[in-house]
Design an enzyme around this catalytic site. Structure first.
Site, PDB file in Angstrom:
ATOM      1  N   VAL A 219      17.005 148.532 -54.206  1.00  0.00           N
ATOM      2  CA  VAL A 219      18.343 148.310 -53.655  1.00  0.00           C
ATOM      3  C   VAL A 219      19.394 148.311 -54.759  1.00  0.00           C
ATOM      4  O   VAL A 219      19.109 147.971 -55.916  1.00  0.00           O
ATOM      5  CB  VAL A 219      18.416 146.975 -52.861  1.00  0.00           C
ATOM      6  CG1 VAL A 219      17.640 147.082 -51.567  1.00  0.00           C
ATOM      7  CG2 VAL A 219      17.916 145.792 -53.676  1.00  0.00           C
TER       8      VAL A 219
ATOM      9  N   LYS B  73      22.898 140.832 -65.938  1.00  0.00           N
ATOM     10  CA  LYS B  73      24.184 141.140 -65.345  1.00  0.00           C
ATOM     11  C   LYS B  73      24.161 141.006 -63.818  1.00  0.00           C
ATOM     12  O   LYS B  73      25.196 140.800 -63.191  1.00  0.00           O
ATOM     13  CB  LYS B  73      24.580 142.598 -65.681  1.00  0.00           C
ATOM     14  CG  LYS B  73      24.868 142.848 -67.133  1.00  0.00           C
ATOM     15  CD  LYS B  73      25.187 144.332 -67.318  1.00  0.00           C
ATOM     16  CE  LYS B  73      25.373 144.644 -68.783  1.00  0.00           C
ATOM     17  NZ  LYS B  73      25.522 146.092 -68.999  1.00  0.00           N
ATOM     18  N   GLY B  74      23.004 141.166 -63.218  1.00  0.00           N
ATOM     19  CA  GLY B  74      22.937 141.366 -61.767  1.00  0.00           C
ATOM     20  C   GLY B  74      23.513 140.251 -60.920  1.00  0.00           C
ATOM     21  O   GLY B  74      23.972 140.495 -59.812  1.00  0.00           O
TER      22      GLY B  74
ATOM     23  N   LYS C 297      11.850 139.950 -52.556  1.00  0.00           N
ATOM     24  CA  LYS C 297      10.841 140.903 -52.063  1.00  0.00           C
ATOM     25  C   LYS C 297       9.490 140.199 -52.150  1.00  0.00           C
ATOM     26  O   LYS C 297       8.737 140.389 -53.103  1.00  0.00           O
ATOM     27  CB  LYS C 297      10.804 142.151 -52.955  1.00  0.00           C
ATOM     28  CG  LYS C 297      12.027 143.022 -52.938  1.00  0.00           C
ATOM     29  CD  LYS C 297      11.760 144.260 -53.799  1.00  0.00           C
ATOM     30  CE  LYS C 297      13.008 145.028 -54.119  1.00  0.00           C
ATOM     31  NZ  LYS C 297      12.816 146.049 -55.151  1.00  0.00           N
TER      32      LYS C 297
ATOM     33  N   ARG D 217      27.093 148.715 -59.529  1.00  0.00           N
ATOM     34  CA  ARG D 217      27.088 147.246 -59.393  1.00  0.00           C
ATOM     35  C   ARG D 217      28.290 146.777 -58.578  1.00  0.00           C
ATOM     36  O   ARG D 217      28.276 145.704 -58.001  1.00  0.00           O
ATOM     37  CB  ARG D 217      27.160 146.573 -60.773  1.00  0.00           C
ATOM     38  CG  ARG D 217      25.922 146.748 -61.618  1.00  0.00           C
ATOM     39  CD  ARG D 217      26.024 145.850 -62.844  1.00  0.00           C
ATOM     40  NE  ARG D 217      25.083 146.227 -63.886  1.00  0.00           N
ATOM     41  CZ  ARG D 217      23.823 145.797 -63.957  1.00  0.00           C
ATOM     42  NH1 ARG D 217      23.343 144.996 -63.043  1.00  0.00           N
ATOM     43  NH2 ARG D 217      23.054 146.178 -64.959  1.00  0.00           N
TER      44      ARG D 217
ATOM     45  N   ASP E   2      11.583 140.123 -57.491  1.00  0.00           N
ATOM     46  CA  ASP E   2      10.720 141.228 -57.061  1.00  0.00           C
ATOM     47  C   ASP E   2       9.277 140.810 -57.354  1.00  0.00           C
ATOM     48  O   ASP E   2       8.668 140.070 -56.583  1.00  0.00           O
ATOM     49  CB  ASP E   2      11.181 142.470 -57.831  1.00  0.00           C
ATOM     50  CG  ASP E   2      10.469 143.739 -57.455  1.00  0.00           C
ATOM     51  OD1 ASP E   2       9.292 143.680 -57.094  1.00  0.00           O
ATOM     52  OD2 ASP E   2      11.068 144.821 -57.523  1.00  0.00           O
TER      53      ASP E   2
ATOM     54  N   ASP F  11      22.235 147.316 -60.109  1.00  0.00           N
ATOM     55  CA  ASP F  11      22.624 148.638 -60.606  1.00  0.00           C
ATOM     56  C   ASP F  11      21.630 149.741 -60.276  1.00  0.00           C
ATOM     57  O   ASP F  11      20.460 149.496 -59.980  1.00  0.00           O
ATOM     58  CB  ASP F  11      22.822 148.590 -62.120  1.00  0.00           C
ATOM     59  CG  ASP F  11      21.501 148.524 -62.873  1.00  0.00           C
ATOM     60  OD1 ASP F  11      20.656 147.690 -62.514  1.00  0.00           O
ATOM     61  OD2 ASP F  11      21.312 149.324 -63.800  1.00  0.00           O
TER      62      ASP F  11
HETATM   63  P1  5GP Z   1      10.964 140.914 -61.275  1.00  0.00           P
HETATM   64  O1  5GP Z   1      10.023 142.048 -60.909  1.00  0.00           O
HETATM   65  O2  5GP Z   1      10.638 140.397 -62.641  1.00  0.00           O
HETATM   66  O3  5GP Z   1      10.989 139.849 -60.214  1.00  0.00           O
HETATM   67  O4  5GP Z   1      12.409 141.558 -61.299  1.00  0.00           O
HETATM   68  C1  5GP Z   1      12.972 141.924 -62.524  1.00  0.00           C
HETATM   69  C2  5GP Z   1      14.342 142.488 -62.411  1.00  0.00           C
HETATM   70  O5  5GP Z   1      14.185 143.813 -61.934  1.00  0.00           O
HETATM   71  C3  5GP Z   1      15.351 141.852 -61.476  1.00  0.00           C
HETATM   72  O6  5GP Z   1      16.024 140.754 -62.035  1.00  0.00           O
HETATM   73  C4  5GP Z   1      16.302 143.024 -61.288  1.00  0.00           C
HETATM   74  O7  5GP Z   1      17.196 143.107 -62.380  1.00  0.00           O
HETATM   75  C5  5GP Z   1      15.367 144.212 -61.313  1.00  0.00           C
HETATM   76  N1  5GP Z   1      15.057 144.649 -59.954  1.00  0.00           N
HETATM   77  C6  5GP Z   1      13.986 144.332 -59.189  1.00  0.00           C
HETATM   78  N2  5GP Z   1      14.071 144.948 -57.993  1.00  0.00           N
HETATM   79  C7  5GP Z   1      15.227 145.658 -58.013  1.00  0.00           C
HETATM   80  C8  5GP Z   1      15.889 146.487 -57.046  1.00  0.00           C
HETATM   81  O8  5GP Z   1      15.448 146.723 -55.909  1.00  0.00           O
HETATM   82  N3  5GP Z   1      17.075 147.031 -57.446  1.00  0.00           N
HETATM   83  C9  5GP Z   1      17.628 146.823 -58.676  1.00  0.00           C
HETATM   84  N4  5GP Z   1      18.787 147.430 -58.946  1.00  0.00           N
HETATM   85  N5  5GP Z   1      17.032 146.043 -59.596  1.00  0.00           N
HETATM   86  C10 5GP Z   1      15.850 145.465 -59.257  1.00  0.00           C
END
Ligand code: 5GP
Length: 175
Positions: A153, A42-43, A130, A165, A102, A159
């Protein structure tokens, strides 16, 4: 204990200015190609909606729903596709539009999965990155809106336990 106040990390104006810049770059890079914007739900819904209007090219708009499994608040790289594509992306120039990268595990999974569907090209565009949290090697983001520090964030698609959101800016609660 007093309630923590949400601090603005990236304002509505900063978001819109950067998205216009990204739109112009993507317009230059994809001229003459068969662009499909693949917005990750959804993000990515708000970023995708603003980005597609900043791109001055014909583009297919597709949505892919994903849910990342988390372990102690970090993604495990196990990703569930909650809403798959309705149309084939074979032969298309696909640009994945994501809210945040992330650890990079979710994006690495998406790139690997979508490459098996034989697009002509596939690249990633993330509003937020990040870099300091990266756990996977060799992940390339063709377009990044903002590099951010290790904050959790929320807002503008991201969310906080399902809520917030719809905030028009990116915020965080200082620790
Ligand atoms: P990944 O660690 O696999 O790169 O990130 C996975 C998912 O974690 C992202 O698509 C996002 O939905 C969620 N996510 C990562 N960091 C954040 C953050 O700081 N805030 C929010 N709300 N979701 C995050």
């Amino acid at each position: 204990m007093p309630e923590k106040k949400l601090e603005t990390l990236i304002s509505k104006e900063q978001l819109q200015k950067r998205i216009q810049e990204l739109g112009e770059l993507i317009t230059q890079d994809y001229r003459g190609k068969d662009l499909t914007l693949l917005i990750i739900l959804k993000g990515g819904f708000l970023f995708g909606a603003d980005l597609c209007r900043a791109i001055n090219l014909p583009a297919y708009i597709e949505f892919l729903g994903v849910s990342s499994y988390e372990d102690e608040e970090e993604s495990t790289g196990v990703v569930q596709i909650t809403q798959d594509l309705k149309y084939s992306i074979e032969g298309r120039d696909v640009l994945i539009v994501e809210d945040i990268v992330d650890t990079g595990r979710t994006m690495a999974y998406l790139l690997a999965n979508l490459k098996t569907r034989k697009p002509r090209s596939i690249h990633a565009c993330s509003l937020l990155n990040k870099e300091s949290k990266r756990c996977v090697d060799g992940l390339e983001l063709a377009y990044t809106g903002f590099e951010i520090d290790d904050h959790f964030v929320i807002g503008y698609g991201l969310d906080d336990k399902g809520l917030d959101r719809n905030l028009p800016y990116i915020g965080y609660y200082p620790s």
